[in-house]
Motif scaffolding. Sequence first.
Motif, PDB file in Angstrom:
ATOM      1  N   ASN A   1      87.191 140.627 -24.256  1.00  0.00           N
ATOM      2  CA  ASN A   1      87.772 141.069 -25.594  1.00  0.00           C
ATOM      3  C   ASN A   1      87.961 139.721 -26.359  1.00  0.00           C
ATOM      4  OD1 ASN A   1      87.678 143.847 -25.099  1.00  0.00           O
ATOM      5  ND2 ASN A   1      89.667 143.834 -24.158  1.00  0.00           N
ATOM      6  N   ARG A   2      87.874 138.754 -25.898  1.00  0.00           N
ATOM      7  CA  ARG A   2      88.115 137.387 -26.676  1.00  0.00           C
ATOM      8  C   ARG A   2      86.920 136.323 -26.767  1.00  0.00           C
ATOM      9  NH1 ARG A   2      92.230 136.775 -29.718  1.00  0.00           N
ATOM     10  NH2 ARG A   2      92.316 134.725 -29.572  1.00  0.00           N
TER      11      ARG A   2
ATOM     12  N   LEU B   1      90.566 126.175 -24.003  1.00  0.00           N
ATOM     13  CA  LEU B   1      91.963 126.336 -23.601  1.00  0.00           C
ATOM     14  C   LEU B   1      92.076 126.081 -22.195  1.00  0.00           C
ATOM     15  CD1 LEU B   1      93.590 129.074 -25.865  1.00  0.00           C
ATOM     16  CD2 LEU B   1      93.441 126.750 -26.382  1.00  0.00           C
ATOM     17  N   VAL B   2      91.136 126.370 -21.441  1.00  0.00           N
ATOM     18  CA  VAL B   2      91.129 125.716 -19.952  1.00  0.00           C
ATOM     19  C   VAL B   2      90.822 124.377 -20.004  1.00  0.00           C
ATOM     20  CG1 VAL B   2      90.157 126.371 -17.896  1.00  0.00           C
ATOM     21  CG2 VAL B   2      90.582 128.401 -19.439  1.00  0.00           C
TER      22      VAL B   2
ATOM     23  N   GLY C   1      88.811 131.034 -27.215  1.00  0.00           N
ATOM     24  CA  GLY C   1      89.771 130.182 -26.550  1.00  0.00           C
ATOM     25  C   GLY C   1      89.610 130.137 -25.187  1.00  0.00           C
TER      26      GLY C   1
ATOM     27  N   THR D   1      89.043 141.558 -19.978  1.00  0.00           N
ATOM     28  CA  THR D   1      89.964 140.931 -20.828  1.00  0.00           C
ATOM     29  C   THR D   1      89.300 139.594 -21.506  1.00  0.00           C
ATOM     30  OG1 THR D   1      90.618 139.762 -18.737  1.00  0.00           O
ATOM     31  CG2 THR D   1      92.058 141.265 -19.597  1.00  0.00           C
ATOM     32  N   ILE D   2      88.554 139.151 -20.821  1.00  0.00           N
ATOM     33  CA  ILE D   2      87.602 137.784 -21.300  1.00  0.00           C
ATOM     34  C   ILE D   2      86.704 138.303 -22.292  1.00  0.00           C
ATOM     35  CG2 ILE D   2      86.287 135.861 -20.881  1.00  0.00           C
ATOM     36  CD1 ILE D   2      89.154 135.627 -19.795  1.00  0.00           C
TER      37      ILE D   2
ATOM     38  N   MET E   1     101.267 127.493 -30.043  1.00  0.00           N
ATOM     39  CA  MET E   1     101.851 128.030 -28.598  1.00  0.00           C
ATOM     40  C   MET E   1     100.959 128.972 -27.934  1.00  0.00           C
ATOM     41  SD  MET E   1     105.893 128.582 -29.029  1.00  0.00           S
ATOM     42  CE  MET E   1     106.358 128.946 -27.450  1.00  0.00           C
ATOM     43  N   ARG E   2     100.893 129.180 -26.724  1.00  0.00           N
ATOM     44  CA  ARG E   2     100.151 130.279 -26.120  1.00  0.00           C
ATOM     45  C   ARG E   2     101.070 131.594 -26.370  1.00  0.00           C
ATOM     46  NH1 ARG E   2      99.567 128.896 -19.801  1.00  0.00           N
ATOM     47  NH2 ARG E   2     101.737 128.949 -20.268  1.00  0.00           N
TER      48      ARG E   2
ATOM     49  N   GLY F   1      97.218 130.767 -15.343  1.00  0.00           N
ATOM     50  CA  GLY F   1      97.091 130.036 -16.748  1.00  0.00           C
ATOM     51  C   GLY F   1      95.604 129.781 -17.196  1.00  0.00           C
ATOM     52  N   MET F   2      94.415 130.405 -16.604  1.00  0.00           N
ATOM     53  CA  MET F   2      93.277 130.219 -16.872  1.00  0.00           C
ATOM     54  C   MET F   2      92.330 131.633 -17.219  1.00  0.00           C
ATOM     55  SD  MET F   2      92.158 127.132 -14.445  1.00  0.00           S
ATOM     56  CE  MET F   2      92.135 128.023 -12.910  1.00  0.00           C
ATOM     57  N   GLY F   3      93.154 132.559 -17.295  1.00  0.00           N
ATOM     58  CA  GLY F   3      92.477 133.878 -17.837  1.00  0.00           C
ATOM     59  C   GLY F   3      91.571 134.516 -16.600  1.00  0.00           C
TER      60      GLY F   3
ATOM     61  N   THR G   1     101.625 121.322 -27.122  1.00  0.00           N
ATOM     62  CA  THR G   1     101.111 122.423 -28.050  1.00  0.00           C
ATOM     63  C   THR G   1     100.398 121.843 -28.925  1.00  0.00           C
ATOM     64  OG1 THR G   1     103.282 123.623 -27.513  1.00  0.00           O
ATOM     65  CG2 THR G   1     102.173 124.177 -29.602  1.00  0.00           C
TER      66      THR G   1
ATOM     67  N   LEU H   1      95.431 132.764 -22.859  1.00  0.00           N
ATOM     68  CA  LEU H   1      94.518 132.220 -23.551  1.00  0.00           C
ATOM     69  C   LEU H   1      94.328 132.537 -25.174  1.00  0.00           C
ATOM     70  CD1 LEU H   1      91.398 132.450 -20.852  1.00  0.00           C
ATOM     71  CD2 LEU H   1      92.936 130.422 -21.430  1.00  0.00           C
ATOM     72  N   VAL H   2      95.458 133.174 -25.579  1.00  0.00           N
ATOM     73  CA  VAL H   2      95.516 133.343 -26.965  1.00  0.00           C
ATOM     74  C   VAL H   2      96.689 132.561 -27.352  1.00  0.00           C
ATOM     75  CG1 VAL H   2      96.111 135.449 -28.415  1.00  0.00           C
ATOM     76  CG2 VAL H   2      95.114 135.977 -26.368  1.00  0.00           C
ATOM     77  N   LEU H   3      96.452 131.925 -28.512  1.00  0.00           N
ATOM     78  CA  LEU H   3      97.566 131.210 -29.346  1.00  0.00           C
ATOM     79  C   LEU H   3      98.268 132.079 -30.363  1.00  0.00           C
ATOM     80  CD1 LEU H   3      95.225 127.807 -29.767  1.00  0.00           C
ATOM     81  CD2 LEU H   3      96.797 128.628 -28.010  1.00  0.00           C
TER      82      LEU H   3
ATOM     83  N   THR I   1      98.219 139.657 -18.864  1.00  0.00           N
ATOM     84  CA  THR I   1      97.757 140.460 -19.589  1.00  0.00           C
ATOM     85  C   THR I   1      98.444 141.376 -20.652  1.00  0.00           C
ATOM     86  OG1 THR I   1      95.600 140.918 -18.122  1.00  0.00           O
ATOM     87  CG2 THR I   1      95.789 142.469 -19.696  1.00  0.00           C
TER      88      THR I   1
ATOM     89  N   MET J   1      94.174 141.918 -23.120  1.00  0.00           N
ATOM     90  CA  MET J   1      93.583 140.301 -23.106  1.00  0.00           C
ATOM     91  C   MET J   1      94.661 139.571 -22.431  1.00  0.00           C
ATOM     92  SD  MET J   1      92.646 139.837 -27.269  1.00  0.00           S
ATOM     93  CE  MET J   1      92.095 141.395 -28.117  1.00  0.00           C
ATOM     94  N   THR J   2      94.177 138.492 -21.808  1.00  0.00           N
ATOM     95  CA  THR J   2      95.149 137.678 -21.296  1.00  0.00           C
ATOM     96  C   THR J   2      95.752 136.755 -22.270  1.00  0.00           C
ATOM     97  OG1 THR J   2      93.112 135.919 -20.721  1.00  0.00           O
ATOM     98  CG2 THR J   2      93.680 137.642 -18.994  1.00  0.00           C
TER      99      THR J   2
ATOM    100  N   ARG K   1      93.785 122.429 -20.715  1.00  0.00           N
ATOM    101  CA  ARG K   1      94.557 122.238 -19.341  1.00  0.00           C
ATOM    102  C   ARG K   1      94.215 121.349 -18.328  1.00  0.00           C
ATOM    103  NH1 ARG K   1      97.739 126.282 -16.416  1.00  0.00           N
ATOM    104  NH2 ARG K   1      96.861 125.830 -14.420  1.00  0.00           N
TER     105      ARG K   1
END
Lengths: 155, 298
Positions: free
Chosen positions: B104-105, B34-35, B30, B101-102, A18-19, A38-40, B5, A58-60, A46, A54-55, B38
Motif C-alpha cells: 500500500n506504500r 526511510l529504513v 519510503g 501494508t508495504i 516527522m513520522r 520501526g522498519m515496516g 527529522t 514509514l509514512v511522513l 499499522t 499502512m505502517t 535509520r
Amino acid sequence: MRVNGSPVPTPAPADHGMRLLDYLRDHLALTGAKEGCGMGECGSCTVVIDGRAMTSCLVLVGQVLDAEIRTVEGLAAAGHGPLQEAFVARQAIQCGYCIPGVLNSCAALLDRERDPSDDQICAALDGNLCRCTAYNRFYDAVHDAASARRAGGDA
Amino acid sequence: MTPPTPTLLRPEGTADVSRLLTGARAVAGGTDLLVQRRDGLEAPTLVDLTGLASTRPAATRDPGTGELRISAVHPLTDVAAGCAGAFPALSAAIEAFASTTIRNRATIGGNLVTGSPAADTVPALLAADAVVEIVTPDGGRRTVALADFLLGPRRVDLTAGEWVTSVRVPRPSPEGGFRKIGGRRAQAISFLNLAWQWCREPDGRLTDVRLAMGAVAPTVVRLHAAAAALEGRSPTPDVVDAAVAAVDADISPIDDLRASAHYRRRCAAGLLREALLPPSTSGGPDQHVIPTTREKDQ
C-alpha cells in the motif's frame, strides 16, 4: 488532515518530515499505534490511511496532510466495535502489543469484504506479527465480527 | 538510532519536482529509503513524490501497440489494479511482494532506484524489456532501457537531480508469472526470484521466451541461454532439462547473509523447472515456495 473523523491541527512545515507514528503519539496523544521494529516489518504501528492499512513508521506526516487517517482509537466510532468485542470474546489478546495494528488491518479488510475467507484474512494480516501467536483466534474473531455485521444488516 | 527529522518538501506538480530536488532526495513510499536513513544514510532533505499520484493514472495501456505505461509514484496496490491482467508476471510479483501494508506504500520507482539485485518487481520488468522514463534536472526527459539502468548492487543510472517518473513496458505477454524463495512467505527479501513470460502457440510450442532472475548476480539478469533452449519448442521433459541445465551459465551468485551461492544455484534450476510445469499445477495459493530445510548460511 483528519484523524478518526475529526480535523486535526495542520502540522507545521518544519514537522512535515516527522513520522506519522510520532505525530500521532507525541502531538495528538493517540498512543494506540505502537512502535515495534520501526522498519515496516512488524505491523504494530499499522493505521488505516484513506481506507488502506499502512505502517505509520514509514509514512511522513507531510505525505498525508490531505488524508483521512484511522487509528485504533477511532475503530468503535467507525463501526468496528463488534470486531474489538470479538477479539475479547475469543481471547485473541495476550500481551496486546500487536493488537492495535492487527485490528486496523482486520478493519480495513472488513470494510471491503463482508465475508472474508481464511485466505483473505491471512493475506490482510501478512504485515502483522504477533509474538504470542494468537493468529487462529484472530481468524475466529474476524469471522465473528463479519457474521455480526451481516446479521445486523450493516453490509 | 532514530535519525533527525528530515525536511520534507512537497512539490506543486510534476514541473516543480526538479527545482526542489537540488541537494535533496526524492521519496515516495519510503519503505526502503526511510529504513536506510535509520541505518545511517544521510538524507536531510526529501522531496515527496506521492502527491503526484493524484494527477495521473497508475497504469495506462496503448490500445494500438499494447504498450503499458506504469507510474513510478503509485503504490503497488494501485499498479496491480491498473495493470488488470495485462501483465501477469508483474501482477504475480506484486502479489508476492512484502506485505499488504508495504504494497500500500511501496512504488515501482522506489523498487527500481534502490538498485537491489533482489528487488521483486524488477525481474518481470526486465523480462518484458521495460524502459525507464527519467525527468532530468532541467525538466526534460530521457529514457534508458532497464537493462542499462541497472549498474550494480545499489547502483543505477540516475544522477543527482534526476527522478524516475514512469516505466514503459513494450511487450508484456499474456502468459507469465513470478516465483520467489524467501525465509517465509510474507515480508521476506528474496533469496532468489524468477519472472518469466512467453507466448504459447496452438501446437504447444513456447515462443518469445523471456526469463529474468534476481539475487543471483550483481543486478537482476536475463537468462538468455535458458530462454534460447526453450524458444520455439514444446516444454517436453528433455527440453525442460536442457533449459534448466542452461541456467548455470547466466548466473553468478555469491554467498551472503541470506543464502549460499551453492544453494542459490540449486534453487535457480528448481525455480525454472517449476515455472515450466503446466499452468494448472504451477499456479494456486502455494506458489511462493518456501524451503522446508535450509542449508546453513555462512
